[in-house]
Design an enzyme around this catalytic site. Structure first.
Site, mmCIF file in Angstrom:
data_model
loop_
_atom_site.group_PDB
_atom_site.id
_atom_site.type_symbol
_atom_site.label_atom_id
_atom_site.label_comp_id
_atom_site.label_asym_id
_atom_site.label_seq_id
_atom_site.Cartn_x
_atom_site.Cartn_y
_atom_site.Cartn_z
ATOM 1 N N GLU A 51 0.815 -1.220 0.000
ATOM 2 C CA GLU A 51 0.000 0.000 0.000
ATOM 3 C C GLU A 51 0.847 1.269 0.000
ATOM 4 O O GLU A 51 0.446 2.279 -0.582
ATOM 5 C CB GLU A 51 -0.946 0.028 1.220
ATOM 6 C CG GLU A 51 -2.067 -0.978 1.182
ATOM 7 C CD GLU A 51 -1.734 -2.311 1.825
ATOM 8 O OE1 GLU A 51 -2.641 -3.152 1.969
ATOM 9 O OE2 GLU A 51 -0.536 -2.520 2.187
ATOM 10 N N PHE A 113 -11.753 -6.669 14.300
ATOM 11 C CA PHE A 113 -10.672 -7.178 13.463
ATOM 12 C C PHE A 113 -10.339 -6.181 12.359
ATOM 13 O O PHE A 113 -11.210 -5.725 11.632
ATOM 14 C CB PHE A 113 -11.081 -8.525 12.846
ATOM 15 C CG PHE A 113 -10.060 -9.089 11.886
ATOM 16 C CD1 PHE A 113 -8.818 -9.509 12.345
ATOM 17 C CD2 PHE A 113 -10.327 -9.174 10.527
ATOM 18 C CE1 PHE A 113 -7.870 -10.010 11.481
ATOM 19 C CE2 PHE A 113 -9.380 -9.677 9.644
ATOM 20 C CZ PHE A 113 -8.149 -10.093 10.117
ATOM 21 N N GLN A 114 -9.078 -5.839 12.238
ATOM 22 C CA GLN A 114 -8.561 -4.895 11.250
ATOM 23 C C GLN A 114 -9.255 -3.536 11.333
ATOM 24 O O GLN A 114 -9.399 -2.846 10.333
ATOM 25 C CB GLN A 114 -8.662 -5.475 9.830
ATOM 26 C CG GLN A 114 -7.651 -6.586 9.587
ATOM 27 C CD GLN A 114 -7.483 -6.957 8.135
ATOM 28 O OE1 GLN A 114 -8.397 -6.768 7.331
ATOM 29 N NE2 GLN A 114 -6.330 -7.508 7.788
ATOM 30 N N LYS A 163 -17.572 -0.423 5.855
ATOM 31 C CA LYS A 163 -17.991 -1.374 4.820
ATOM 32 C C LYS A 163 -19.497 -1.377 4.603
ATOM 33 O O LYS A 163 -19.963 -1.472 3.457
ATOM 34 C CB LYS A 163 -17.502 -2.789 5.173
ATOM 35 C CG LYS A 163 -17.783 -3.787 4.054
ATOM 36 C CD LYS A 163 -17.158 -5.143 4.300
ATOM 37 C CE LYS A 163 -17.410 -6.069 3.092
ATOM 38 N NZ LYS A 163 -16.787 -7.402 3.290
ATOM 39 N N MET A 467 24.460 9.318 2.726
ATOM 40 C CA MET A 467 24.367 10.644 3.331
ATOM 41 C C MET A 467 24.617 10.583 4.827
ATOM 42 O O MET A 467 25.259 11.476 5.404
ATOM 43 C CB MET A 467 23.000 11.276 3.036
ATOM 44 C CG MET A 467 22.907 12.736 3.462
ATOM 45 S SD MET A 467 24.105 13.804 2.613
ATOM 46 C CE MET A 467 23.184 14.252 1.154
#
Length: 557
Positions: A51, A113-114, A163, A467
Site C-alpha cells: 500500500e 478485526f482490522q 464497509k 548521506m
C-alpha cells in the site's frame, strides 16, 4: 437513481475525471473493488506490491500531471501502510485523495478485526479527512475531498468509509464538477504596489524559486518577471524546472547542498524575492544570518508561510501565476549590469565539479542528462543520489523532478516513478536510488514488470547509507554506526528474479553502454552502479552554519 455506496464511489471518481487508481484490496474495501471491476474499461487499477507503493504512485501521478492522484486501501494495516505516503504528499503540497474502507459502523471503536482510527491517525498529515457513516453523505463528501485537495495550496485528503456504508443505498445524481479557481481574492493592489516599489529600488536583487512555482504552472510569467527584474535565479529542491536550468541567469540550488554561487549571492543581495518557497531549515542554514543584508519579498498562496521561518519585509498572498501576471505590467525593465557580472564571475569561479576518474553519482547523472537530452522525468529516493540528481541534471521544465523534499522519504522513488510512467506513457521515466533506499521499495519492481513499464531504476550503490555516512565522516569522528550495507545482496539477480532486466556497471564506459541499452528497452531495467563508499556531496553547509560558510572538498584540504 438508487445506488450502493460502492457504486457512488466509482461514479464520483468518474465525475472527477479519474482514469487511474493505485491500490491494494482487502476485506473491508471489497464492495468498492467489486464495483471497480465492472468499470475497468473506464478506470484503470494498478495493483502495487504494498500500500505504501500505491500512495507514492498516486503522488508521482499527481506531481507529474498536476491532477489529483487517487489510492485505495482496506482497513487496519492496509490503511496505516498509506500513512508515510500521505505524509510525503502533505509536506510537498501534492493533491491526493486516499480512499480507505473500515469495519461496519456498529463495530467502530470496539477493537474489531482490522479496525483502526485512520482518520485520527492522519489528521495532522492531511489537509482534511472524513469518515462517512451515512451513505447519503458519501457523494458530497468525495466531491468535497477532491475540491479541498486541489484548492489553494494542494494536499492530501483522506476519506474513510465503513464497509456497511459501501453496501447501503442512497439516491445519487450526477453533478457537473466546476473547475477549482485560482486564489485571487487575497491579492491586494496595495501589496502589489509596495512589492513593485521594492523591486524597482533594488540594486542587487536575487530571485529564489520554490515548489509553489511548479504547482501554479507559472513558468511563462516567471520568465517574464526575471527578464523585467534582470536578476540571478536560484531555486529549492522542490522548485526545479519552474525556471529553466539551462538559462544563463540560473545559478543552481540554494542551501545545505546549494552551489557556492547561489549561497554567496543570496548572502550579498539587497533584495531576495521568494516565489513559492517555505524557507525550510535546509535552505536557511543559520536563520539569523540568512540573507542578512537583504530585504525579503515573499509571494505565496498560503498566508501561514509568511513570517513563519523567516521575517519578511513585504508579501503578496495568492496564486503565483496571478500575482506575477499582475505585477509584471507594473515593472519597468531594469538593468543590474555590475551585479549580474559579479554573480557570473562566481559561476565561473565556483562551478560544480567532481573527480573525473571512475564511476560516480555525478557522472551517472550527467550521462543520463546527455543521453536523454534533458527530456526525462527524473524521480529520486532520498540521500546523496538525490542531491546529485538535483545538482547535475538540468531541469528545463516543471514537473520533471519528482522527489520527497519535505519528509525525505526513503522508499518514495520507485512507487512515484511507476505513477509518473503510468501518467506519462510517452516519456522516459528514470528513478535514481541509493542501495539503502532501493531495499525499502524494491518489491515494486514486480509492479513495474506486471505493467510492462519502460522505466529505468538506477541504483547508486556505495554499499553504505551514503548521506548518513557523510555526516558520520565529517561530524561524528567516522563512527560508522549501522550504516554499512555490504551484505552481498545481488541487485541484478533480484531484478531478474522479478522479471526485469538487470545490469551492473563498475566503470564509466560500462555505464554509458548499459544506459543506451536501457533507454532502448520497452520493459523495466535495473542498473546497479557500483561507486566508492566515501564519495560525498559537495558543496555543503555544516548544520547551524550560515549558508555563506559553504565549503567544498578543496576547502577542507
Amino acid at each position: 437513481m438508487l445506488l450502493t455506496g460502492a457504486e457512488i464511489v466509482i461514479e464520483c471518481l468518474k465525475e472527477q475525471g479519474v482514469d487511474t487508481v493505485f491500490g491494494y484490496p482487502g476485506g473491508a474495501i471489497l464492495n468498492v473493488y467489486d464495483e471497480l471491476y465492472k468499470h475497468s474499461n473506464e478506470i484503470k487499477h494498478i495493483l502495487t506490491s504494498h500500500e505504501q507503493g500505491a500512495s507514492h504512485a498516486a503522488d508521482g501521478y499527481a506531481r507529474s500531471t498536476g491532477k489529483v492522484g487517487v489510492c485505495f486501501a482496506t482497513s487496519g494495516p492496509g490503511a496505516t501502510n498509506l500513512v508515510t505516503g500521505i505524509a510525503t504528499a502533505y509536506m510537498d503540497s501534492v493533491p491526493m485523495v486516499a480512499i480507505t474502507c473500515n469495519v461496519n459502523v456498529p463495530l467502530l471503536g470496539k477493537d474489531s478485526f482490522q479496525e483502526i482510527d485512520i482518520a485520527g491517525i492522519t489528521m495532522p498529515i492531511t489537509k482534511h479527512n472524513f469518515i462517512v457513516k451515512d451513505v447519503n453523505d458519501l457523494a458530497d463528501t468525495i466531491r468535497r475531498a477532491f475540491r479541498i485537495a486541489k484548492k489553494g495550496r494542494p494536499g492530501p485528503v483522506l476519506v474513510d468509509i465503513p464497509k456497511d456504508v459501501t453496501a447501503n443505498k442512497a439516491e445519487y445524481k450526477t453533478q457537473r464538477i466546476e473547475p477549482v479557481l485560482r486564489v485571487t481574492e487575497t491579492i491586494r493592489e496595495e501589496d502589489l504596489e509596495e512589492a513593485a516599489a521594492l523591486i524597482q529600488k533594488a540594486k542587487k536583487p536575487y530571485i529564489f524559486v520554490g515548489g509553489g512555482a511548479v504547482i501554479s504552472d507559472c513558468s511563462d510569467e516567471l520568465r517574464e518577471f526575471v527578464d523585467k527584474v534582470d536578476a540571478p535565479v536560484c531555486d529549492t529542491l522542490m522548485g526545479k524546472g519552474a525556471f529553466n536550468g539551462t538559462d544563463e541567469r540560473y545559478t543552481g540550488m540554494l542551501g545545505m547542498h546549494g552551489t557556492k554561487t547561489s549561497n554567496l549571492g543570496v548572502s550579498e543581495c539587497d533584495l531576495l524575492i521568494a516565489v513559492g518557497v517555505r524557507f525550510s531549515d535546509r535552505v536557511l542554514g543559520n536563520a539569523k544570518k540568512f540573507a542578512h543584508h537583504a530585504k525579503i519579498l515573499q509571494f505565496d498562496v498560503d498566508a501561514a508561510e509568511i513570517n513563519k521561518n523567516i521575517m519578511v519585509t513585504n508579501s503578496v498572498i495568492g496564486d503565483l501565476k496571478k500575482i506575477l501576471a499582475r505585477i509584471n505590467p507594473m515593472l519597468s525593465p531594469m538593468e543590474h549590469k555590475e551585479w549580474m557580472e559579479h554573480i557570473m564571475e562566481y559561476k565561473k569561479e565556483y562551478p560544480l565539479s567532481y573527480h573525473p576518474e571512475g564511476l560516480s553519482g555525478p557522472f551517472v547523472i550527467e550521462e543520463i542528462y546527455r543521453q536523454t537530452n534533458g527530456d526525462a522525468i527524473m524521480v529520486t529516493e532520498v540521500g546523496q543520489h538525490q542531491m546529485w540528481a538535483a545538482q547535475y541534471y538540468k531541469y528545463k521544465r516543471p514537473r520533471t523532478l519528482l522527489t520527497s523534499g519535505g519528509l525525505g522519504t526513503m522508499g518514495y522513488g520507485l512507487g512515484a516513478a511507476i505513477g509518473a510512467q503510468i501518467a506519462n506513457p510517452d516519456k522516459q521515466v528514470i528513478n535514481i536510488a541509493g542501495d539503502g533506499c532501493f531495499r525499502m521499495n524494491m518489491n515494486e519492481i514486480a509492479t513495474a514488470v506486471r505493467q510492462k513499464l519502460p522505466l529505468i531504476e538506477v541504483i547508486i550503490n556505495n554499499h553504505v547509507l551514503g548521506m548518513v555516512r557523510q555526516w558520520q565522516t565529517l561530524f561524528y569522528e567516522k563512527h560508522y554506526s549501522a550504516t554499512v550495507l555490504d551484505d552481498g545482496v545481488d541487485f541484478v539477480k533480484l531484478a531478474e528474479a522479478m522479471g526485469a532486466t538487470g545490469y551492473r556497471a563498475t566503470s564509466q564506459a560500462e555505464f554509458v553502454d548499459i544506459l543506451k541499452k536501457a533507454l532502448a528497452s520497452s520493459t523495466p531495467v535495473v542498473i546497479d552502479c557500483i561507486i566508492d563508499s566515501d564519495d560525498k556531496v559537495w558543496p555543503m553547509v555544516a548544520p547551524g552554519a550560515a549558508i555563506s560558510e559553504v565549503f567544498t572538498e578543496e576547502d577542507l584540504k
